[in-house]
Design a protein around this motif. Structure first.
Motif, PDB file in Angstrom:
ATOM      1  N   MET A 183       0.833  -1.199   0.000  1.00 29.27           N
ATOM      2  CA  MET A 183       0.000   0.000   0.000  1.00 29.27           C
ATOM      3  C   MET A 183       0.871   1.255   0.000  1.00 29.27           C
ATOM      4  N   SER A 184       0.543   2.174  -0.860  1.00 25.20           N
ATOM      5  CA  SER A 184       1.349   3.385  -1.015  1.00 25.20           C
ATOM      6  C   SER A 184       0.526   4.620  -0.708  1.00 25.20           C
ATOM      7  N   THR A 185       1.170   5.606  -0.121  1.00 21.16           N
ATOM      8  CA  THR A 185       0.526   6.890   0.161  1.00 21.16           C
ATOM      9  C   THR A 185       0.854   7.937  -0.914  1.00 21.16           C
ATOM     10  N   ARG A 186       1.609   7.548  -1.914  1.00 19.14           N
ATOM     11  CA  ARG A 186       1.949   8.492  -2.979  1.00 19.14           C
ATOM     12  C   ARG A 186       0.730   8.787  -3.839  1.00 19.14           C
ATOM     13  N   LEU A 187       0.623  10.013  -4.297  1.00 19.38           N
ATOM     14  CA  LEU A 187      -0.457  10.392  -5.192  1.00 19.38           C
ATOM     15  C   LEU A 187      -0.264   9.745  -6.553  1.00 19.38           C
ATOM     16  N   GLY A 188      -1.362   9.328  -7.144  1.00 16.04           N
ATOM     17  CA  GLY A 188      -1.309   8.822  -8.505  1.00 16.04           C
ATOM     18  C   GLY A 188      -0.797   7.408  -8.653  1.00 16.04           C
ATOM     19  N   VAL A 189      -0.648   6.672  -7.561  1.00 13.84           N
ATOM     20  CA  VAL A 189      -0.181   5.284  -7.641  1.00 13.84           C
ATOM     21  C   VAL A 189      -1.382   4.347  -7.714  1.00 13.84           C
ATOM     22  N   ARG A 190      -1.318   3.420  -8.640  1.00 13.55           N
ATOM     23  CA  ARG A 190      -2.404   2.461  -8.822  1.00 13.55           C
ATOM     24  C   ARG A 190      -1.821   1.064  -8.970  1.00 13.55           C
ATOM     25  N   ARG A 191      -2.460   0.092  -8.335  1.00  8.90           N
ATOM     26  CA  ARG A 191      -1.991  -1.294  -8.400  1.00  8.90           C
ATOM     27  C   ARG A 191      -3.044  -2.159  -9.094  1.00  8.90           C
ATOM     28  N   GLU A 192      -2.586  -3.000  -9.986  1.00  2.16           N
ATOM     29  CA  GLU A 192      -3.442  -4.001 -10.610  1.00  2.16           C
ATOM     30  C   GLU A 192      -2.945  -5.371 -10.189  1.00  2.16           C
ATOM     31  N   SER A 193      -3.850  -6.249  -9.811  1.00  2.00           N
ATOM     32  CA  SER A 193      -3.445  -7.560  -9.317  1.00  2.00           C
ATOM     33  C   SER A 193      -4.427  -8.628  -9.761  1.00  2.00           C
ATOM     34  N   LYS A 194      -3.929  -9.834  -9.846  1.00  2.00           N
ATOM     35  CA  LYS A 194      -4.805 -10.968 -10.136  1.00  2.00           C
ATOM     36  C   LYS A 194      -4.136 -12.260  -9.663  1.00  2.00           C
TER      37      LYS A 194
ATOM     38  N   LEU B 113       0.712 -31.766   3.405  1.00  2.00           N
ATOM     39  CA  LEU B 113      -0.013 -31.038   2.372  1.00  2.00           C
ATOM     40  C   LEU B 113       0.495 -29.601   2.308  1.00  2.00           C
ATOM     41  N   TYR B 114       0.724 -29.121   1.080  1.00  2.00           N
ATOM     42  CA  TYR B 114       1.191 -27.750   0.857  1.00  2.00           C
ATOM     43  C   TYR B 114       0.266 -27.084  -0.161  1.00  2.00           C
ATOM     44  N   TYR B 115       0.046 -25.782   0.033  1.00  2.10           N
ATOM     45  CA  TYR B 115      -0.670 -24.974  -0.951  1.00  2.10           C
ATOM     46  C   TYR B 115       0.348 -24.139  -1.722  1.00  2.10           C
ATOM     47  N   GLN B 116       0.082 -23.940  -3.005  1.00  7.16           N
ATOM     48  CA  GLN B 116       0.903 -23.059  -3.841  1.00  7.16           C
ATOM     49  C   GLN B 116       0.012 -21.992  -4.472  1.00  7.16           C
ATOM     50  N   VAL B 117       0.453 -20.749  -4.373  1.00  6.61           N
ATOM     51  CA  VAL B 117      -0.316 -19.611  -4.881  1.00  6.61           C
ATOM     52  C   VAL B 117       0.593 -18.760  -5.761  1.00  6.61           C
ATOM     53  N   GLU B 118       0.090 -18.366  -6.923  1.00  7.93           N
ATOM     54  CA  GLU B 118       0.831 -17.479  -7.823  1.00  7.93           C
ATOM     55  C   GLU B 118      -0.033 -16.267  -8.136  1.00  7.93           C
ATOM     56  N   VAL B 119       0.519 -15.082  -7.947  1.00 11.32           N
ATOM     57  CA  VAL B 119      -0.207 -13.851  -8.251  1.00 11.32           C
ATOM     58  C   VAL B 119       0.689 -12.921  -9.064  1.00 11.32           C
ATOM     59  N   ASN B 120       0.049 -12.042  -9.784  1.00 11.83           N
ATOM     60  CA  ASN B 120       0.754 -10.989 -10.518  1.00 11.83           C
ATOM     61  C   ASN B 120       0.276  -9.649 -10.001  1.00 11.83           C
ATOM     62  N   ILE B 121       1.229  -8.750  -9.761  1.00 10.14           N
ATOM     63  CA  ILE B 121       0.899  -7.389  -9.321  1.00 10.14           C
ATOM     64  C   ILE B 121       1.667  -6.401 -10.187  1.00 10.14           C
ATOM     65  N   LYS B 122       0.951  -5.426 -10.716  1.00 12.03           N
ATOM     66  CA  LYS B 122       1.558  -4.343 -11.488  1.00 12.03           C
ATOM     67  C   LYS B 122       1.358  -3.037 -10.737  1.00 12.03           C
ATOM     68  N   SER B 123       2.360  -2.189 -10.771  1.00 17.27           N
ATOM     69  CA  SER B 123       2.266  -0.871 -10.141  1.00 17.27           C
ATOM     70  C   SER B 123       2.389   0.208 -11.207  1.00 17.27           C
ATOM     71  N   PHE B 124       1.428   1.129 -11.200  1.00 16.26           N
ATOM     72  CA  PHE B 124       1.417   2.257 -12.128  1.00 16.26           C
ATOM     73  C   PHE B 124       1.498   3.560 -11.335  1.00 16.26           C
ATOM     74  N   ALA B 125       2.154   4.548 -11.902  1.00 16.87           N
ATOM     75  CA  ALA B 125       2.253   5.859 -11.264  1.00 16.87           C
ATOM     76  C   ALA B 125       2.145   6.942 -12.327  1.00 16.87           C
ATOM     77  N   ASN B 126       1.497   8.046 -11.979  1.00 14.64           N
ATOM     78  CA  ASN B 126       1.380   9.169 -12.905  1.00 14.64           C
ATOM     79  C   ASN B 126       2.715   9.889 -13.034  1.00 14.64           C
ATOM     80  N   ASN B 127       3.029  10.312 -14.237  1.00 15.52           N
ATOM     81  CA  ASN B 127       4.288  11.033 -14.441  1.00 15.52           C
ATOM     82  C   ASN B 127       4.222  12.454 -13.893  1.00 15.52           C
ATOM     83  N   ASN B 128       3.013  12.955 -13.697  1.00 17.32           N
ATOM     84  CA  ASN B 128       2.836  14.307 -13.153  1.00 17.32           C
ATOM     85  C   ASN B 128       1.589  14.297 -12.277  1.00 17.32           C
TER      86      ASN B 128
END
Length: 264
Positions: A161-172, A186-201
């Motif tokens: 979690m970010s407090t910066r303005l204009g930061v957006r996270r996409e996850s699945k 028994l073991y569980y395995q989990v795979e996720v993808n997270i992308k972070s986007f930020a505004n240039n201005n």
């Protein structure tokens, strides 16, 4: 006419290390090998024509020469996969294999933390629930793998979690699964993808002036197991592009994770 001599001495090369010829500091990219190990030296000499007569760049020419050598020596140690080393924690009760060239980082907050010395966004850690506040009997206490995957993703997003303005996270969630290892657990395995986007201005008044750009795109791999009434989680983080190259090696790390009974 320019003559370039490339000589490789015995030793190790990481995928991002570069070779330079001493005469004109020509840089040669080794390629996308997870880890290159070689036991003997060899020399390659090629004639590079100047100006328009030479249609292929020198970098590409030497990469082609190295590739030809590897293909013509399929049994050489160039073709070997990454080497692993076993880490065993007898005090907390877990073990796993990790790439031999990764280094341990102390004070990172996890129970144990290793990272790739060249790809700084690629790392491995182990998290363990508190012995005083957890009474897990099985990883199934988390619910089915799908439910465990949602919990893992929520935890990642909370940590990032970010407090910066204009930061957006996409996850699945990419996949969830369960397996019984050779230790019978028994073991569980989990795979996720997270992308972070930020505004240039981010302070721009007009929306068209706030253009979102991709900061990072990572794959997160988790292995969950229960022993000693505690929940253990092996975490792997790697950029998506690196994952494409090293998927087999990273899955070996995942499959090696074991939780062990601690004896008083």
């Amino acid at each position: 006419m320019a003559s370039v001599l490339v000589q490789i001495q015995p030793g190790f090369l990481h995928k991002q290390q570069l070779l330079k010829t001493p005469s004109n500091q020509l840089t040669v990219s080794v390629g996308s090998f997870s880890r290159i190990e070689y036991s003997r030296s060899f020399s390659v000499s090629c004639k590079l024509q100047n100006n328009k007569d030479f249609a292929v760049g020198r970098r590409e020419a030497i990469k082609l020469i190295l590739s030809t050598y590897i293909l013509s020596h399929p049994n050489s140690s160039f073709a070997q996969s990454v080497a692993f080393k076993e880490y065993i924690d007898t005090f907390d009760g877990y073990s796993f294999n990790y790439p031999l060239n990764w280094i341990q980082v102390r004070g990172a907050g996890a129970d144990i933390f290793f990272r790739d010395p060249f790809v700084l966004d690629e790392n491995l850690s182990v998290e363990i629930s508190s012995p005083s506040s957890s009474r897990y009997k099985s990883v199934q206490d988390l619910g089915p793998p799908e439910e465990a995957g949602k919990k893992v993703l929520r935890q990642y997003l909370t940590e990032f979690m970010s407090t910066r303005l204009g930061v957006r996270r996409e996850s699945k969630i990419l996949s969830t699964s369960s397996r019984t290892a050779d230790d019978g657990k028994l073991y569980y395995q989990v795979e996720v993808n997270i992308k972070s986007f930020a505004n240039n201005n981010e302070l721009a008044v007009m929306p068209q002036d706030r253009i979102a750009r991709l900061e990072w795109n990572r794959r997160y791999l988790s292995v969950l197991g229960v022993e000693n009434n505690r929940l253990y989680e092996l975490r792997l983080q790697t950029p998506e592009k690196v994952f494409e190259e090293e998927e087999g090696d990273l899955r070996q790390v995942m499959d090696s994770f074991r939780v062990n009974k601690v004896t008083d």
